[in-house]
Design a protein around this motif. Structure first.
Motif, PDB file in Angstrom:
ATOM      1  N   UNK A 195       0.861  -1.192   0.000  1.00 58.37           N
ATOM      2  CA  UNK A 195       0.000   0.000   0.000  1.00 58.37           C
ATOM      3  C   UNK A 195       0.889   1.232   0.000  1.00 58.37           C
ATOM      4  N   UNK A 196       0.583   2.185  -0.885  1.00 61.06           N
ATOM      5  CA  UNK A 196       1.302   3.455  -0.928  1.00 61.06           C
ATOM      6  C   UNK A 196       0.303   4.567  -0.622  1.00 61.06           C
ATOM      7  N   UNK A 197       0.614   5.362   0.402  1.00 54.43           N
ATOM      8  CA  UNK A 197      -0.280   6.448   0.844  1.00 54.43           C
ATOM      9  C   UNK A 197       0.295   7.788   0.401  1.00 54.43           C
ATOM     10  N   UNK A 217      -0.435  12.266  -0.018  1.00 54.20           N
ATOM     11  CA  UNK A 217      -1.193  13.399   0.514  1.00 54.20           C
ATOM     12  C   UNK A 217      -2.128  14.031  -0.505  1.00 54.20           C
ATOM     13  N   UNK A 218      -1.964  13.720  -1.800  1.00 61.04           N
ATOM     14  CA  UNK A 218      -2.691  14.435  -2.849  1.00 61.04           C
ATOM     15  C   UNK A 218      -3.600  13.544  -3.682  1.00 61.04           C
ATOM     16  N   UNK A 219      -3.788  12.278  -3.282  1.00 62.73           N
ATOM     17  CA  UNK A 219      -4.609  11.349  -4.058  1.00 62.73           C
ATOM     18  C   UNK A 219      -4.912  10.137  -3.185  1.00 62.73           C
ATOM     19  N   UNK A 220      -5.883   9.303  -3.594  1.00 58.30           N
ATOM     20  CA  UNK A 220      -6.189   8.111  -2.800  1.00 58.30           C
ATOM     21  C   UNK A 220      -5.007   7.153  -2.759  1.00 58.30           C
ATOM     22  N   UNK A 221      -4.989   6.332  -1.730  1.00 58.18           N
ATOM     23  CA  UNK A 221      -3.942   5.321  -1.600  1.00 58.18           C
ATOM     24  C   UNK A 221      -4.027   4.316  -2.745  1.00 58.18           C
ATOM     25  N   UNK A 222      -2.883   3.734  -3.076  1.00 59.77           N
ATOM     26  CA  UNK A 222      -2.815   2.740  -4.140  1.00 59.77           C
ATOM     27  C   UNK A 222      -2.345   1.407  -3.570  1.00 59.77           C
ATOM     28  N   UNK A 223      -2.798   0.328  -4.193  1.00 59.57           N
ATOM     29  CA  UNK A 223      -2.508  -1.020  -3.715  1.00 59.57           C
ATOM     30  C   UNK A 223      -1.931  -1.846  -4.857  1.00 59.57           C
ATOM     31  N   UNK A 224      -0.841  -2.552  -4.582  1.00 59.09           N
ATOM     32  CA  UNK A 224      -0.200  -3.370  -5.605  1.00 59.09           C
ATOM     33  C   UNK A 224       0.145  -4.745  -5.051  1.00 59.09           C
ATOM     34  N   UNK A 225       0.103  -5.731  -5.941  1.00 57.76           N
ATOM     35  CA  UNK A 225       0.659  -7.036  -5.637  1.00 57.76           C
ATOM     36  C   UNK A 225       2.059  -7.066  -6.245  1.00 57.76           C
ATOM     37  N   UNK A 226       3.068  -6.916  -5.414  1.00 53.41           N
ATOM     38  CA  UNK A 226       4.430  -6.744  -5.899  1.00 53.41           C
ATOM     39  C   UNK A 226       4.955  -8.001  -6.583  1.00 53.41           C
ATOM     40  N   UNK A 227       4.537  -9.161  -6.134  1.00 50.37           N
ATOM     41  CA  UNK A 227       4.999 -10.398  -6.758  1.00 50.37           C
ATOM     42  C   UNK A 227       4.553 -10.473  -8.212  1.00 50.37           C
ATOM     43  N   UNK A 258     -10.376  -2.867  -6.374  1.00 50.54           N
ATOM     44  CA  UNK A 258     -10.791  -4.264  -6.409  1.00 50.54           C
ATOM     45  C   UNK A 258     -10.688  -4.929  -5.042  1.00 50.54           C
ATOM     46  N   UNK A 259      -9.827  -4.380  -4.167  1.00 52.37           N
ATOM     47  CA  UNK A 259      -9.607  -5.002  -2.855  1.00 52.37           C
ATOM     48  C   UNK A 259      -9.675  -3.943  -1.750  1.00 52.37           C
ATOM     49  N   UNK A 260     -10.837  -3.328  -1.567  1.00 47.27           N
ATOM     50  CA  UNK A 260     -10.936  -2.285  -0.537  1.00 47.27           C
ATOM     51  C   UNK A 260     -10.663  -2.810   0.868  1.00 47.27           C
ATOM     52  N   UNK A 261     -10.964  -4.092   1.103  1.00 42.62           N
ATOM     53  CA  UNK A 261     -10.720  -4.655   2.425  1.00 42.62           C
ATOM     54  C   UNK A 261      -9.212  -4.752   2.709  1.00 42.62           C
ATOM     55  N   UNK A 262      -8.426  -5.027   1.674  1.00 40.30           N
ATOM     56  CA  UNK A 262      -6.978  -5.082   1.837  1.00 40.30           C
ATOM     57  C   UNK A 262      -6.407  -3.683   2.053  1.00 40.30           C
ATOM     58  N   UNK A 263      -6.976  -2.702   1.387  1.00 38.82           N
ATOM     59  CA  UNK A 263      -6.568  -1.310   1.604  1.00 38.82           C
ATOM     60  C   UNK A 263      -6.791  -0.924   3.061  1.00 38.82           C
ATOM     61  N   UNK A 264      -7.964  -1.234   3.591  1.00 43.56           N
ATOM     62  CA  UNK A 264      -8.274  -0.898   4.988  1.00 43.56           C
ATOM     63  C   UNK A 264      -7.328  -1.623   5.943  1.00 43.56           C
ATOM     64  N   UNK A 265      -7.062  -2.886   5.670  1.00 47.34           N
ATOM     65  CA  UNK A 265      -6.188  -3.676   6.532  1.00 47.34           C
ATOM     66  C   UNK A 265      -4.777  -3.079   6.590  1.00 47.34           C
ATOM     67  N   UNK A 266      -4.214  -2.778   5.423  1.00 52.46           N
ATOM     68  CA  UNK A 266      -2.847  -2.269   5.386  1.00 52.46           C
ATOM     69  C   UNK A 266      -2.773  -0.834   5.885  1.00 52.46           C
ATOM     70  N   UNK A 267      -3.803  -0.057   5.589  1.00 49.42           N
ATOM     71  CA  UNK A 267      -3.845   1.319   6.093  1.00 49.42           C
ATOM     72  C   UNK A 267      -3.807   1.309   7.618  1.00 49.42           C
ATOM     73  N   UNK A 268      -4.535   0.387   8.231  1.00 53.38           N
ATOM     74  CA  UNK A 268      -4.574   0.300   9.690  1.00 53.38           C
ATOM     75  C   UNK A 268      -3.230  -0.168  10.247  1.00 53.38           C
ATOM     76  N   UNK A 269      -2.609  -1.132   9.589  1.00 52.06           N
ATOM     77  CA  UNK A 269      -1.305  -1.611  10.045  1.00 52.06           C
ATOM     78  C   UNK A 269      -0.267  -0.483   9.975  1.00 52.06           C
ATOM     79  N   UNK A 270      -0.301   0.281   8.907  1.00 49.81           N
ATOM     80  CA  UNK A 270       0.630   1.388   8.772  1.00 49.81           C
ATOM     81  C   UNK A 270       0.402   2.424   9.862  1.00 49.81           C
ATOM     82  N   UNK A 271      -0.856   2.731  10.136  1.00 49.58           N
ATOM     83  CA  UNK A 271      -1.177   3.716  11.165  1.00 49.58           C
ATOM     84  C   UNK A 271      -0.769   3.213  12.545  1.00 49.58           C
TER      85      UNK A 271
END
Length: 463
Positions: A392-394, A396-406, A418-431
């Motif tokens: 997850x990349x957060x 300041x000027x746009x919504x967060x982006x999510x990638x599968x690096x593999x 496509x994976x809003x639940x994963x965005x929420x999960x990683x956003x919370x872990x980062x916070x």
């Protein structure tokens, strides 16, 4: 046995055992390049850049395909690798020292690696190592932050973040005091010749003086950081390139040659079988500044796309690590301190808040897990988190982006919608991680955040 003879016998026995113990501990040579592009080495696939000496090292090393720094710019990245901790824990967020700072927080000579933080050199000295830094420090200009006060027995280099490769004098004017070349503490004297070569020669001289003691060499080249300066001889070795790209290739030739001199001298001294060698880079290449290439990665220095934080990484340790092998799991330069200190016989379990791990058990197959399930990055509002293969990349000027690096190392397929639940999960872990950090001790003027966003967007890959 008479008492004097007994004392002499015990002293001799102790000296022998100490010598054997010292021989068992490896010498450690850590070579760090500066602002090199991810793709600008032969062992990374470059067809344009000539790096035969580092290519040779790669064949004798473990090559890491997913090695990360803890920051996308020079100073904070170095603070992390020197301490083995996320530098944000002690307020050294992703801003260099010094710089054009905001009016809040520390500035100028008050900026530096906090004095309550021990470095890898401190820990290695405790294990009886001779320690030396050659090249770029970038952890504070004031005397109290000086390398010789942070665990290094010897220093030959400069305190700042960049300087000319040519000696300062009547024709090459010095503009900043921290760019002065310094030997030890306070002995300022310019070199002769090209600085990249000089740093290698100084490292070799140190190894020759200490060949009978375990030693730690931190060879921190300023190559290939700006200013773009190469010798005419090295420029003449570059074909098919023009402009900054040609100069960069010539600077890379010089750095590769310097690495080769050091590596060859280790072998000539008979130390190669007991020397742990690491080569890596401090952050992604700043493609706009020096025309470095980070292919196949998106982004550059100063942003949290892979091109800003993923770096080339080689580790060689004959008899301990299998040569010419690939390691694919994510690692971090935070792992350098625990790897080095453990190899030296130290106990890293006694170090509080350490974020790195000893890599050797993973490389030897004794630990089949991953060194890091999760990695973090943060600069003010911006941040990133990698959790297994998700990133997850957060912004300041746009919504967060999510990638599968593999599946998408170039970060072109944003999966956030496509994976809003994963965005929420990683956003919370980062916070949650951010809640454990110290407030930044200094910050750049806000306008630089806009410049960082423009640089990132300019060097993104596209579908």
């Amino acid at each position: 046995m008479k008492k004097p003879r007994l004392v002499l016998f015990l002293f001799t026995l102790f000296a022998i055992l100490f010598h054997i113990s010292a021989q068992d501990r490896p010498n450690i040579v850590f070579i760090l390049s500066d602002d090199a592009g991810y793709a600008d080495f032969g062992f990374q696939g470059s067809k344009e850049f000539k790096t035969p000496e580092l290519d040779k090292l790669a064949k004798n090393s473990v090559r890491f395909t997913q090695a990360y720094v803890s920051a996308a710019v020079c100073g904070p990245s170095r603070a992390g690798l020197l301490t083995g901790k996320y530098q944000q824990k002690f307020g050294f967020e992703e801003n260099n020292v010094p710089g054009l700072m905001s009016k809040s927080g520390l500035a100028g000579d008050d900026m530096g690696l906090p004095l309550d933080q021990k470095t890898v050199a401190d820990y290695l000295k405790e294990q009886g190592y001779k320690t030396a830094l050659f090249g770029k420090w970038h952890q504070g200009n004031a005397d109290r932050f000086h390398p010789t006060k942070r665990g290094f027995d010897e220093f030959y280099g400069f305190r700042g973040g960049a300087r000319s490769y040519m000696p300062y004098g009547s024709e090459n004017k010095l503009t900043r005091q921290e760019d002065k070349l310094e030997r030890g503490f306070g002995n300022f004297q310019e070199h002769e010749g090209y600085l990249t070569d000089e740093l290698a020669d100084e490292a070799i001289a140190f190894m020759e003086r200490n060949k009978n003691n375990p030693f730690f060499v931190y060879l921190a080249f300023n190559a290939v950081h700006t200013p773009m300066e190469a010798t005419s001889e090295d420029l003449g070795k570059v074909n098919g390139l023009t402009g900054k790209r040609k100069t960069l290739a010539a600077m890379a030739i010089a750095m590769d040659r310097a690495c080769g001199k050091v590596l060859n001298r280790i072998e000539e001294l008979g130390l190669d079988k007991n020397t742990l060698i690491v080569f890596t880079n401090d952050n992604g290449g700043p493609s706009d500044a020096n025309e470095s290439l980070n292919d196949p990665l998106s982004g550059t220095k100063a942003n949290h796309l892979e091109g800003g934080i993923r770096v080339p990484f080689l580790m060689s340790w004959p008899g301990k690590l299998k040569s010419n092998t690939i390691y694919d799991d994510p690692i971090s330069t935070l792992d350098l301190l625990p790897t080095f200190v453990t190899a030296a016989g130290g106990n890293v379990a006694t170090i509080e808040d350490l974020d790195g791990v000893d890599l050797v058990p993973y490389l030897q197959g004794k630990n089949n897990g991953k060194p890091h399930e999760i990695l973090y990055w943060k600069k003010e509002n911006r941040g990133a988190i990698r959790f297994n293969d998700w990133k997850l990349v957060r912004f300041p000027d746009r919504p967060a982006e999510l990638y599968n690096i593999k599946e998408d190392v170039s970060e072109v397929n944003d999966l956030a919608s496509k994976h809003p639940e994963k965005v929420r999960e990683l956003y919370q872990k980062l916070f949650d991680w951010e809640l454990t950090l110290e407030r930044p001790l200094w910050q750049l003027e806000r306008r630089f955040e806009g410049l960082a966003a423009k640089r990132m967007d300019t060097y993104r890959k596209h579908k």
